[in-house]
Design an enzyme around this catalytic site. Sequence first.
Site, PDB file in Angstrom:
ATOM      1  CE  LYS A 176     -12.222  -0.840  -4.059  1.00  0.00           C
ATOM      2  NZ  LYS A 176     -12.440  -0.582  -2.631  1.00  0.00           N
ATOM      3  CG  ASP A 209       2.049   4.275  -7.073  1.00  0.00           C
ATOM      4  OD1 ASP A 209       1.157   3.475  -7.421  1.00  0.00           O
ATOM      5  OD2 ASP A 209       2.137   5.440  -7.501  1.00  0.00           O
ATOM      6  CG  ASP A 247      -2.175   0.877   0.984  1.00  0.00           C
ATOM      7  OD1 ASP A 247      -3.256   0.297   0.787  1.00  0.00           O
ATOM      8  OD2 ASP A 247      -2.064   2.131   0.966  1.00  0.00           O
TER       9      ASP A 247
END
Length: 258
Positions: free
Chosen positions: A149, A84, A68
């Site tokens: 997602k 990143d 993260d």
Amino acid sequence: MARDRRDTYYWRAKDEGFRSRAAYKLFQINEKHNVIKRGDTVVDLGAAPGGWLEVAKKLSGGRIVGVDLKKISPIEGVETIKGDITSDKTIAQIFDMVGKAGADVVICDAAPNLSGNWSLDHARSIDLTTSALECAKKILKPGGNFVVKVFQGDMFKDFLDEVRNNFTFTRSYSPQASRSQSAETYVVGKKFLTAPVRRGDEFDVEIDELGSSGDGAVLIEGFVVFVKNVEIGDRVRIKIKDVKPNFAFADVVSKVDS
Ligand SMILES: C[S@@+](CC[C@H](N)C(=O)[O-])C[C@H]1O[C@@H](n2cnc3c(N)ncnc32)[C@H](O)[C@@H]1O
């Protein structure tokens, strides 16, 4: 303080000791699609604060790596990277950690900072999901699984097709724990394909063998492709219509002049 009945999962996470209500989304995705199994190595992209990491650890018990932009406070038995996921440097770090053995599962719940502008948020989400897919293609073992997602919008279908090109089984799924007004859904890709052919590819081939079902069988870079309605000796242009982990099916597009 009175409990807000509209957000059961928030309170459940507090009661059951998970870091985020998102934990239940992964439980529900796994219940439906069985993506994480005991012993799996799992890489979680966009993992802070760590609810999915806790669930992955519980389901797998194996090696778990979380990535993260934000620091993830320690979870026993979980390795973390601060970086990143859209940068090559972070992908190289993940690869160094799991590269040789590879990962069984890559999961990604990363979300861009939402602006409230639907199409901008959708475009940023597609950027993140595309980076997650590229990372998954580098680190997944053959046959591995992927969950990501996505905020829905006009680029969703192209992204779904891209996942479909790389996995045997692809579905989109919205777990009950996702808020009903949310634009998010999850794309599940199972059985990562490492075949040298992809759906839609075309090849000129000569049929020199018939399989047990009577279909023609040709080898493309050592990979078996079955072709319907051909005879030994036919020279044909074929188009790949379905790819499985160990073989593919193709249709004849035209005869090739000899
Ligand atoms: C919804 S949260 C993930 C929640 C997590 N699944 C859980 O259960 O605790 C989304 C995370 O994506 C991270 N994120 C967004 N863009 C990222 C990027 N480019 N690289 C790494 N992480 C990113 C954010 O920092 C945020 O922590």
